[in-house]
Scaffold this motif. Structure first.
Motif, PDB file in Angstrom:
ATOM      1  N   GLU A 148       0.831  -1.217   0.000  1.00  0.00           N
ATOM      2  CA  GLU A 148       0.000   0.000   0.000  1.00  0.00           C
ATOM      3  C   GLU A 148       0.860   1.260   0.000  1.00  0.00           C
ATOM      4  OE1 GLU A 148      -2.513   2.620   3.146  1.00  0.00           O
ATOM      5  OE2 GLU A 148      -2.506   0.439   3.496  1.00  0.00           O
ATOM      6  N   MET A 149       1.990   1.233   0.700  1.00  0.00           N
ATOM      7  CA  MET A 149       2.855   2.416   0.826  1.00  0.00           C
ATOM      8  C   MET A 149       3.592   2.759  -0.464  1.00  0.00           C
ATOM      9  SD  MET A 149       2.494   3.967   3.616  1.00  0.00           S
ATOM     10  CE  MET A 149       0.796   3.509   3.360  1.00  0.00           C
ATOM     11  N   ASN A 150       3.705   1.791  -1.405  1.00  0.00           N
ATOM     12  CA  ASN A 150       4.320   2.120  -2.691  1.00  0.00           C
ATOM     13  C   ASN A 150       5.687   2.802  -2.537  1.00  0.00           C
ATOM     14  OD1 ASN A 150       3.641   1.579  -5.241  1.00  0.00           O
ATOM     15  ND2 ASN A 150       1.914   3.025  -5.309  1.00  0.00           N
ATOM     16  N   PHE A 151       6.571   2.169  -1.814  1.00  0.00           N
ATOM     17  CA  PHE A 151       7.873   2.761  -1.559  1.00  0.00           C
ATOM     18  C   PHE A 151       8.699   2.876  -2.852  1.00  0.00           C
ATOM     19  CE2 PHE A 151       7.679   3.161   2.894  1.00  0.00           C
ATOM     20  CZ  PHE A 151       7.064   2.037   3.438  1.00  0.00           C
ATOM     21  N   ALA A 152       9.623   3.824  -2.855  1.00  0.00           N
ATOM     22  CA  ALA A 152      10.519   4.012  -4.013  1.00  0.00           C
ATOM     23  C   ALA A 152      11.732   3.086  -3.933  1.00  0.00           C
ATOM     24  CB  ALA A 152      10.993   5.461  -4.067  1.00  0.00           C
ATOM     25  N   GLY A 153      11.788   2.298  -2.840  1.00  0.00           N
ATOM     26  CA  GLY A 153      12.897   1.360  -2.681  1.00  0.00           C
ATOM     27  C   GLY A 153      13.149   1.111  -1.210  1.00  0.00           C
ATOM     28  N   GLY A 154      14.206   0.363  -0.912  1.00  0.00           N
ATOM     29  CA  GLY A 154      14.522   0.132   0.489  1.00  0.00           C
ATOM     30  C   GLY A 154      15.292  -1.150   0.696  1.00  0.00           C
ATOM     31  N   HIS A 155      15.467  -1.496   1.985  1.00  0.00           N
ATOM     32  CA  HIS A 155      16.210  -2.697   2.341  1.00  0.00           C
ATOM     33  C   HIS A 155      15.327  -3.631   3.166  1.00  0.00           C
ATOM     34  CE1 HIS A 155      19.568  -0.129   1.276  1.00  0.00           C
ATOM     35  NE2 HIS A 155      19.149   0.752   2.160  1.00  0.00           N
ATOM     36  N   VAL A 156      15.477  -4.920   2.916  1.00  0.00           N
ATOM     37  CA  VAL A 156      14.798  -5.912   3.755  1.00  0.00           C
ATOM     38  C   VAL A 156      15.875  -6.699   4.491  1.00  0.00           C
ATOM     39  CG1 VAL A 156      13.184  -7.822   3.833  1.00  0.00           C
ATOM     40  CG2 VAL A 156      12.950  -6.087   2.054  1.00  0.00           C
ATOM     41  N   PHE A 157      15.789  -6.722   5.791  1.00  0.00           N
ATOM     42  CA  PHE A 157      16.753  -7.457   6.600  1.00  0.00           C
ATOM     43  C   PHE A 157      16.086  -8.718   7.146  1.00  0.00           C
ATOM     44  CE2 PHE A 157      20.007  -4.247   6.680  1.00  0.00           C
ATOM     45  CZ  PHE A 157      19.309  -3.053   6.528  1.00  0.00           C
ATOM     46  N   THR A 158      16.757  -9.836   6.985  1.00  0.00           N
ATOM     47  CA  THR A 158      16.271 -11.053   7.642  1.00  0.00           C
ATOM     48  C   THR A 158      16.581 -10.906   9.125  1.00  0.00           C
ATOM     49  OG1 THR A 158      16.700 -12.366   5.686  1.00  0.00           O
ATOM     50  CG2 THR A 158      16.571 -13.553   7.776  1.00  0.00           C
ATOM     51  N   TYR A 159      15.572 -11.109   9.962  1.00  0.00           N
ATOM     52  CA  TYR A 159      15.795 -10.906  11.403  1.00  0.00           C
ATOM     53  C   TYR A 159      17.034 -11.692  11.866  1.00  0.00           C
ATOM     54  CZ  TYR A 159      15.626 -11.210  16.390  1.00  0.00           C
ATOM     55  OH  TYR A 159      16.011 -11.165  17.700  1.00  0.00           O
ATOM     56  N   SER A 160      17.915 -11.006  12.574  1.00  0.00           N
ATOM     57  CA  SER A 160      19.161 -11.629  13.056  1.00  0.00           C
ATOM     58  C   SER A 160      19.216 -11.420  14.562  1.00  0.00           C
ATOM     59  CB  SER A 160      20.336 -10.917  12.359  1.00  0.00           C
ATOM     60  OG  SER A 160      21.570 -11.244  12.944  1.00  0.00           O
ATOM     61  N   PRO A 161      19.047 -12.505  15.362  1.00  0.00           N
ATOM     62  CA  PRO A 161      19.040 -12.315  16.820  1.00  0.00           C
ATOM     63  C   PRO A 161      20.383 -11.782  17.301  1.00  0.00           C
ATOM     64  CG  PRO A 161      18.992 -14.670  16.263  1.00  0.00           C
ATOM     65  CD  PRO A 161      18.900 -13.902  14.973  1.00  0.00           C
ATOM     66  N   ARG A 162      20.393 -10.646  17.975  1.00  0.00           N
ATOM     67  CA  ARG A 162      21.635 -10.062  18.492  1.00  0.00           C
ATOM     68  C   ARG A 162      21.687 -10.261  20.005  1.00  0.00           C
ATOM     69  NH1 ARG A 162      24.694 -10.777  16.038  1.00  0.00           N
ATOM     70  NH2 ARG A 162      26.143  -9.077  16.325  1.00  0.00           N
ATOM     71  N   PRO A 163      22.670 -11.015  20.485  1.00  0.00           N
ATOM     72  CA  PRO A 163      22.791 -11.209  21.945  1.00  0.00           C
ATOM     73  C   PRO A 163      22.800  -9.847  22.648  1.00  0.00           C
ATOM     74  CG  PRO A 163      24.425 -12.521  20.755  1.00  0.00           C
ATOM     75  CD  PRO A 163      23.766 -11.620  19.730  1.00  0.00           C
ATOM     76  N   GLY A 164      22.027  -9.743  23.733  1.00  0.00           N
ATOM     77  CA  GLY A 164      21.987  -8.470  24.461  1.00  0.00           C
ATOM     78  C   GLY A 164      20.759  -7.634  24.107  1.00  0.00           C
ATOM     79  N   THR A 165      19.946  -8.117  23.113  1.00  0.00           N
ATOM     80  CA  THR A 165      18.714  -7.380  22.780  1.00  0.00           C
ATOM     81  C   THR A 165      17.505  -8.125  23.340  1.00  0.00           C
ATOM     82  OG1 THR A 165      18.394  -8.612  20.726  1.00  0.00           O
ATOM     83  CG2 THR A 165      19.720  -6.602  20.591  1.00  0.00           C
ATOM     84  N   GLY A 166      16.406  -7.374  23.555  1.00  0.00           N
ATOM     85  CA  GLY A 166      15.181  -7.983  24.095  1.00  0.00           C
ATOM     86  C   GLY A 166      14.615  -9.040  23.154  1.00  0.00           C
ATOM     87  N   ALA A 167      14.667  -8.762  21.839  1.00  0.00           N
ATOM     88  CA  ALA A 167      14.053  -9.669  20.854  1.00  0.00           C
ATOM     89  C   ALA A 167      14.730 -11.030  20.840  1.00  0.00           C
ATOM     90  CB  ALA A 167      14.120  -9.037  19.467  1.00  0.00           C
ATOM     91  N   ALA A 168      16.034 -11.053  21.117  1.00  0.00           N
ATOM     92  CA  ALA A 168      16.771 -12.332  21.092  1.00  0.00           C
ATOM     93  C   ALA A 168      16.263 -13.274  22.178  1.00  0.00           C
ATOM     94  CB  ALA A 168      18.266 -12.062  21.266  1.00  0.00           C
ATOM     95  N   ARG A 169      15.656 -12.702  23.225  1.00  0.00           N
ATOM     96  CA  ARG A 169      15.153 -13.529  24.342  1.00  0.00           C
ATOM     97  C   ARG A 169      13.665 -13.842  24.173  1.00  0.00           C
ATOM     98  NH1 ARG A 169      18.273  -9.585  26.795  1.00  0.00           N
ATOM     99  NH2 ARG A 169      16.471  -8.367  27.475  1.00  0.00           N
ATOM    100  N   MET A 170      13.061 -13.344  23.084  1.00  0.00           N
ATOM    101  CA  MET A 170      11.609 -13.542  22.918  1.00  0.00           C
ATOM    102  C   MET A 170      11.264 -14.973  22.515  1.00  0.00           C
ATOM    103  SD  MET A 170      10.159 -10.193  20.979  1.00  0.00           S
ATOM    104  CE  MET A 170      10.323  -8.579  21.735  1.00  0.00           C
ATOM    105  N   LYS A 171      10.033 -15.395  22.920  1.00  0.00           N
ATOM    106  CA  LYS A 171       9.529 -16.708  22.490  1.00  0.00           C
ATOM    107  C   LYS A 171       9.124 -16.587  21.021  1.00  0.00           C
ATOM    108  CE  LYS A 171       7.604 -18.423  26.867  1.00  0.00           C
ATOM    109  NZ  LYS A 171       7.565 -17.109  27.617  1.00  0.00           N
ATOM    110  N   GLY A 172       8.874 -17.753  20.384  1.00  0.00           N
ATOM    111  CA  GLY A 172       8.320 -17.732  19.020  1.00  0.00           C
ATOM    112  C   GLY A 172       9.333 -17.283  17.967  1.00  0.00           C
ATOM    113  N   GLN A 173      10.627 -17.636  18.173  1.00  0.00           N
ATOM    114  CA  GLN A 173      11.616 -17.316  17.150  1.00  0.00           C
ATOM    115  C   GLN A 173      11.208 -18.028  15.851  1.00  0.00           C
ATOM    116  OE1 GLN A 173      14.515 -15.339  17.567  1.00  0.00           O
ATOM    117  NE2 GLN A 173      13.773 -14.784  19.625  1.00  0.00           N
ATOM    118  N   VAL A 174      11.214 -17.292  14.742  1.00  0.00           N
ATOM    119  CA  VAL A 174      10.795 -17.847  13.454  1.00  0.00           C
ATOM    120  C   VAL A 174      11.944 -18.651  12.846  1.00  0.00           C
ATOM    121  CG1 VAL A 174       9.978 -17.241  11.136  1.00  0.00           C
ATOM    122  CG2 VAL A 174       9.239 -15.899  13.134  1.00  0.00           C
ATOM    123  N   LYS A 175      11.601 -19.805  12.226  1.00  0.00           N
ATOM    124  CA  LYS A 175      12.659 -20.652  11.654  1.00  0.00           C
ATOM    125  C   LYS A 175      13.464 -19.856  10.612  1.00  0.00           C
ATOM    126  CE  LYS A 175      10.687 -25.298  12.121  1.00  0.00           C
ATOM    127  NZ  LYS A 175       9.215 -24.987  12.266  1.00  0.00           N
TER     128      LYS A 175
END
Ligand code: SF4
Length: 423
Positions: A305-332
């Motif tokens: 919907e946003m029709n961006f002119a471009g950008g970057h997509v990052f595959t989630y990379s768990p970084r030790p020391g971040t809240g997300a790395a400790r979250m349940k439901g890590q995606v394969k």
């Protein structure tokens, strides 16, 4: 001394390594293009993803193999892993981010505060650029749960308008035709002394003759009403990089992002109304912990919907020391990658339609690279103000020149242009 400088990662790292080059030159040392002939090397490392951290270690090992016996490791990965950095071959000193601003002084053990008006000279070798990245801010107050940068860079702190203007003037004296303002959290410039990025931009446009001023990444929640009226000044490039990270409200909440799809939509609409031809680009994370099929579908729909002119997509990379790395439901990992490809295709599709809108238009292009093409003359590559990459031919090299160009067609991810005259 002959000094080799290398950097991995963001524009802020690039800007810092350019400042170090100026400081070393001011103290009478030579910056060399390859490590083979260097007496010392400084590497500005990155930790934003596990790949970036691995690349940083790889660069240090390559420099050690080239025979450099004194390597100084600095930057985000080094700040998070100082012991591991010191264990790498050739590393004699680690300088964490909180001491990086006076790294050259400490190494040379002499004050180097009388820099101006030392002209900025592009770094030799790989990092030779036409655009000058100017650091205006460091650190961040936010705690997005996936982000290791805020951990490695510490609290938000802004440079003064006077220091920034000084850097810009020396970059312009060194021949730069475009200035890119950069920081960890650029939009928070001035919060530490009750000001706002708007004031900095106004001061730069008033007090310098910068022909092209560009802003690097801006967090969507920092942009106040009236911000877009700054673009009444045509020296401000019509390009906004607004990291969305996810188009799904519940995922944005788990990321602790201070935006929602609704507020992001309203911001983009306001920008498109205020700034003709504006390019809105973005960053998106694929496969954030807990991201269900429905959440991913919601995110994908919003990106379309946003029709961006471009950008970057990052595959989630768990970084030790971040809240997300400790979250349940890590995606394969394989599902993260699959979602990355789907998002990339969607972004590329909207980028293609954005490019097609400019066929037949005449725009100014700053040429960034040249390659000799025999009977064809010189192949030029450069960027328009709204971040369209353009190729054209010229009888002579036009590196770092701004020309008026007729955009004739789209060729893969860039425009095919014909140079009309000096821009
Ligand atoms: S605002 Fe940017 S730098 Fe700050 S925590 Fe979030 S992602 Fe990291």
């Amino acid at each position: 001394m002959k000094i080799y400088l290398d950097t991995i990662g963001c524009r802020l790292n690039q800007s810092e390594i350019e400042t170090m080059a100026r400081q070393f030159r001011a103290a009478g040392h030579e910056i060399v293009a390859v490590p083979d002939s260097a007496d010392m090397a400084v590497v500005n490392t990155c930790a934003v993803t596990s790949n970036a951290a691995a690349d940083s270690r790889g660069v240090i090992r390559r420099i050690a193999r080239a025979g450099v016996e004194e390597i100084v490791a600095t930057g985000c990965w080094t700040t998070l892993q100082p012991r591991r950095a010191l264990d790498l071959p050739g590393v004699r000193r680690v300088v964490t981010n909180d001491s990086k601003d006076h790294l050259v002084e400490d190494i040379l053990d002499l004050p180097i505060y009388d820099l101006e008006p030392l002209t900025r000279v592009p770094l030799p070798g790989l990092h030779r650029r036409t655009r000058a990245f100017i650091k205006v801010q460091d650190g961040c107050e936010n705690h997005c749960t996936f982000c290791i940068t805020t951990v490695a860079r510490g609290e938000g702190r802004s440079r003064t308008i006077a220091d920034v203007i000084l850097d810009i003037r020396s970059a312009l004296e060194g021949g730069a035709k475009e200035i890119v303002l950069t920081g960890v959290h650029l939009g928070s410039w001035g919060y530490d002394f009750d000001s706002h990025l708007t004031e900095l931009i106004k001061a730069i446009l008033r007090e310098t003759d910068v022909p092209r001023l560009r802003l690097s990444s801006l967090e969507p929640w920092d942009l106040s009403d009236g911000f877009f009226s700054l673009w009444d000044n045509k020296r401000l490039m019509p390009h906004l990089h607004l990291p969305l990270q996810s188009g799904c409200e519940s995922t944005l909440r788990r990321m602790a992002r201070k935006t929602t799809p609704d507020s992001f939509r309203a911001l983009v609409s306001a920008a498109r109304t205020a700034i003709p031809d504006v390019a809105i680009t973005t960053d998106i994370i694929a496969g954030f912990p807990g991201e269900t099929e429905d959440e991913f579908a919601e995110s994908l729909d919003f990106v379309r919907e946003m029709n961006f002119a471009g950008g970057h997509v990052f595959t989630y990379s768990p970084r030790p020391g971040t809240g997300a790395a400790r979250m349940k439901g890590q995606v394969k990992p394989e599902l993260r990658k699959k979602r990355n490809h789907v998002l990339r295709d969607a972004l590329e599709e909207s980028a293609r339609s954005y490019r097609r809108k400019f066929i037949g238009r005449k725009m100014s292009v700053l040429w960034e690279s040249t390659s000799e093409m025999g009977e064809w003359g010189w192949k030029m590559e450069g960027l328009t103000g709204n971040y369209l990459r353009v190729n054209a031919f010229a009888p002579s090299p036009r590196w770092n020149e701004i020309d008026r160009v007729a955009l004739e067609d789209v060729e893969d991810d860039r425009m095919k242009g014909v140079i009309l005259n000096k821009g």
